[in-house]
Design an enzyme around this catalytic site. Structure first.
Site, PDB file in Angstrom:
ATOM      1  N   ASP A 249       0.877  -1.162   0.000  1.00  0.00           N
ATOM      2  CA  ASP A 249       0.000   0.000   0.000  1.00  0.00           C
ATOM      3  C   ASP A 249       0.924   1.225   0.000  1.00  0.00           C
ATOM      4  O   ASP A 249       2.111   1.131   0.335  1.00  0.00           O
ATOM      5  CB  ASP A 249      -0.956   0.003   1.203  1.00  0.00           C
ATOM      6  CG  ASP A 249      -2.156   0.917   0.944  1.00  0.00           C
ATOM      7  OD1 ASP A 249      -2.068   1.766   0.027  1.00  0.00           O
ATOM      8  OD2 ASP A 249      -3.173   0.793   1.647  1.00  0.00           O
TER       9      ASP A 249
HETATM   10  C1  BGC Z   1      -4.929   3.303  -0.178  1.00  0.00           C
HETATM   11  C2  BGC Z   1      -4.974   2.295  -1.306  1.00  0.00           C
HETATM   12  C3  BGC Z   1      -4.740   2.986  -2.608  1.00  0.00           C
HETATM   13  C4  BGC Z   1      -3.410   3.698  -2.557  1.00  0.00           C
HETATM   14  C5  BGC Z   1      -3.070   4.447  -3.812  1.00  0.00           C
HETATM   15  C6  BGC Z   1      -3.675   4.144  -0.219  1.00  0.00           C
HETATM   16  O1  BGC Z   1      -3.768   5.211   0.679  1.00  0.00           O
HETATM   17  O2  BGC Z   1      -5.016   2.647   1.061  1.00  0.00           O
HETATM   18  O3  BGC Z   1      -6.207   1.637  -1.316  1.00  0.00           O
HETATM   19  O4  BGC Z   1      -4.787   2.063  -3.667  1.00  0.00           O
HETATM   20  O5  BGC Z   1      -3.427   4.647  -1.501  1.00  0.00           O
HETATM   21  O6  BGC Z   1      -3.868   5.565  -3.930  1.00  0.00           O
END
Ligand code: BGC
Length: 766
Positions: A249
């Site tokens: 993530d």
């Molecule tokens: C989120 C993810 C997301 C990623 C990219 C993170 O803060 O938890 O679900 O895909 O950011 O935006």
């Protein structure tokens, strides 16, 4: 994106790659520095290229219910503008359709938009379990039940990936709250992980092989998911056979060296040169085996290779909007529809005398906040959709954050005045946008006070009130008895407004069912008391009793149970016929039941199959969903529905043996229309597998007696003692480890002899 606009370029012919990458040859030609550099992003959204070897960079974007491709390099939380894309219903709404064929079609559309925008991977779906209705991100997740979340997730992944682009199954694992999500340790016992929090991921991985899996921010039992070898390698790859790449993530890797060692492949986003340098140094100093780095670099190269050719195809914006509308209707759940003057309030006979109340009717809430936020290609609102059918009066009734300004009391008074003389009132209520977001949890379970006050006042002057709700996860509904009908639309995407009109007028029959229980009070919910944790830990103290498993096992009254949903017809169920065959891990149970549309209009029933294990030697939820199917039936039409359950469907995760076990005995197969509306059941006798743990000195007398080779050792010892044991003495003895008899000085053997006896007994049954 424009209507049916082809993306120009050499990519239009699927199967005609304009660039092939020989992964092994490239890998062999990489320097150590290049390998290390491949394991982190180039920027927020791109992998790093290796230009001298012809390896391009590919783009990934959010996800999950629409494409959020930022027009320029920007932040990742949706503040920057993104290209227009179809905003499909959020996972909460889509999952409520319980319709895997429809979900797959939505996946295909998402895949087409991803590809047409030259993006290689769409960052979704999310299949985390809804542990508490307060999780700010529940709208991005499917269900409180892992079978349902896994089926819907697998259909989405299969649909998206059928278009030649990848997915990212997220957030692995135990990311069930937003409070402190970047640090908190989810403290969960293994059985609970295996039975509740991991199976949706497992199902998607084993059935649909997502190109990537995204590890969560949080820790699991004290270790960051990004550094969790058991999660990322032992379970995900070794047990489930995951073949793709593990991406972090965004910002979830704090130290790439242990992360790579645990099985992470790609750190996102770019985080400067230092982590790459640290990886190079770790390999040089022998702290990280080079083959571990090779594996990660290889998986990045494979991802880039399989994404070629990037881009291509066209998007029919109108068709996708129509699909979003179909899906929004299919995912709306009619919770209540009571007769007034002899007939149910819904469907409406027409727009004559119709009064629409509620700001949400013209300022729709259709998605949640955070990284999933899509810039829709267009946006329907229910008021416009209803007004297209006839004259419809409107009163906003209350203010919402972000909507037009006003005085709540004056708005309420005007709405009540109009409601006095209206034929029917449709009241649009919901949670304010800021209540539901990535990054923090919900402040309340119920609707805001201004909306409840309005509902009470309107219901007091008009008996024909239908409430239409927009919220991303369960809200409490102490007011539901005051109104004739309640239609829960969740966050239904850009076409939700017209879908509501379709449902209200009966042009489409409501077909959704609850994927999450609607509780009465926060105090009734499974995680209450443990959520959101303290001092960096959230204890999953409710164990396997999550969602309806909790409410049903504990006999807690709920507002609406899991699986519930009405439509404009009714269904009858015949008897369940169930037959078991095989034993232990090879057991299977065939189940058949006939369902009939007993009403006057066409409709869809979601036939739900639950299993109970009344004779288990561990605590098991009173019933668990194991299969479901959606059948569309014309009035009077009958259909036989068949399911086959396998051993896993009957198993529990044995905490001592650390594997799935089928315990023999009676199982009850229940078929019904919700977890509390079982229509027919049948008992089957299942031949399980013998269950015993290896013996040692600390095994109890009871465990020795249950063990086929242990009973011959301990039985005679007890008899040799010569004393008559009364019942309570015997019960006490049964719980005593045999070794304690030595410590009491009353055993006929010493420690070494006992160890030898245990080894012999264990060997005898191996
Ligand atoms: C989120 C993810 C997301 C990623 C990219 C993170 O803060 O938890 O679900 O895909 O950011 O935006």
């Amino acid at each position: 994106m424009s209507d049916a606009a082809p993306t120009p370029g050499p990519h239009d012919e699927p199967g005609q790659p304009d660039r092939t990458i020989d992964v092994e040859a490239v890998l062999a030609g990489l320097t150590l520095e290049e390998k290390a550099s491949l394991t982190s992003g180039a920027d927020f959204w791109h992998t790093k290229p290796v230009e001298r070897l012809g390896v391009p960079s590919v783009m990934v974007t959010d996800g999950p219910h629409g494409l959020r491709k930022e027009a320029q390099q920007a932040d990742h939380l949706g503040i920057g503008a993104s290209v227009p894309a179809t905003c499909f219903p959020t996972a909460a709404a889509l999952g409520s359709s319980w319709d895997v064929d429809l979900v797959r079609r939505v996946g295909e559309a998402l895949g087409r938009e991803t590809r047409a925008n030259d993006v290689a991977v769409l960052l979704g779906p999310g299949v985390n379990i809804k542990r508490t209705p307060l999780c700010g991100r529940n709208f991005e997740y499917v269900s409180e039940d892992p079978v349902l979340a896994g089926e819907v997730g697998a259909a989405l992944v299969a649909g998206i990936q059928s278009q030649g682009v990848g997915t990212s199954l997220k957030h692995y694992a135990a990311n069930n709250q937003e409070t402190d999500r970047m640090r908190v340790s989810a403290d969960v016992d293994e059985r609970t992980l295996r039975e509740v929090y991991l199976p949706a991921f497992e199902r998607v991985v084993t059935r649909a092989q997502p190109w990537t899996v995204m590890c969560a921010y949080n820790k699991v039992n004290g270790t960051y998911a990004s550094e969790h070898h058991w999660l990322l390698t032992e379970v995900l790859r070794d047990e489930w056979g995951f073949e793709g790449l593990v991406v972090s993530d965004w910002g979830a890797v704090h130290d790439r060296v242990p992360a790579l060692a645990a099985g992470l492949d790609l750190q996102m986003p770019a985080s400067g040169p230092r982590p790459d340098e640290a990886v190079v140094a770790a390999v040089r100093e022998g702290r990280l085996p080079e083959r571990v780095l090779d594996d990660a670099a290889r998986r990045v190269l494979r991802l880039v290779a399989r994404a070629q050719p990037v881009g291509g195809g066209t998007v029919d914006v109108d068709a996708h909007h129509a699909l979003a509308r179909e899906a929004a209707a299919a995912g709306s759940v009619l919770l209540r529809n009571e007769p007034v003057d002899g007939s149910p309030v819904l469907p409406l006979a027409g727009t004559d005398g119709l009064l629409v109340v509620g700001e949400f009717a013209r300022t729709p809430r259709y998605q949640g906040a955070g990284s999933s936020q899509v810039n829709p290609t267009r946006l329907d609102d229910a008021l416009t959709a209803l007004r297209a059918l006839g004259d419809v009066a409107f009163e906003p009734g209350f203010t919402i954050e972000g909507g037009p300004e006003g005085d709540d009391e004056a708005l309420r008074a005007a709405a009540v005045e109009a409601a006095r003389t209206a034929g029917t009132v449709v009241l649009f209520l919901g949670l304010p946008g800021p209540d539901e977001s990535e990054g923090y949890d919900r402040p309340r379970l119920g609707l805001p006070e201004n909306q409840v006050a309005l509902l009470e006042a309107v219901a007091a002057v008009n008996p024909r009130v239908a409430v239409v709700l927009a919220n991303g996860s369960a809200v409490s509904m102490p007011w539901r008895g005051l109104v004739a009908a309640v239609l829960e639309t969740w966050l239904g995407g850009q076409a939700g407004g017209s879908a509501v009109a379709d449902l209200l007028l009966g042009r489409v029959a409501p077909a959704g069912r609850l994927t999450e229980t609607i509780p009465h009070r926060l105090e009734d919910t499974p995680a209450f008391g443990n959520f959101p944790g303290e001092a960096g830990h959230v204890r999953y103290g409710e164990g396997v009793l999550v969602g309806y498993r909790w409410y049903d096992t504990r006999g807690i009254d709920v507002a609406y149970p899991f699986g519930h949903g009405l439509t404009y017809t009714t269904f009858g169920y015949g008897d369940v016929v169930a037959a078991a065959s095989g034993t232990g891990p090879d057991v299977s149970v065939d189940v058949r039941v006939t369902v009939t549309n007993t009403g006057a209009v066409a409709g869809a029933e979601v036939v739900q199959l639950y299993v109970r294990d009344p004779q288990a030697s561990v605590l098991r939820p009173v019933r668990e969903l194991k299969a479901f199917t959606k059948v569309h039936l014309e009035p009077g039409e009958q259909r036989e529905v068949a399911f086959t359950l396998d051993a896993r469907d009957l198993s529990y995760w044995h905490p001592g043996l650390r594997r799935w076990v089928v315990e023999g005995g009676e199982f009850v197969v229940e078929v019904g229309a919700s977890s509390r509306d079982v229509r027919a059941a049948a008992a089957v006798e299942v031949e399980g597998e013998p269950l015993w743990a290896p013996l040692d000195g600390m095994s109890t007398i009871a465990e020795w007696l249950e063990h086929p080779a242990g009973r011959d050792v301990v039985g005679p010892m007890l008899e040799a003692d010569g004393r008559e044991l009364d019942d309570s003495m015997r019960a006490m003895m049964m719980q005593m480890p045999v070794r304690v008899l030595i410590d009491f000085g009353i055993a006929p053997v010493d420690e070494d002899e006992l160890a030898a006896l245990a080894a012999r007994a264990n060997a005898a049954v191996r």
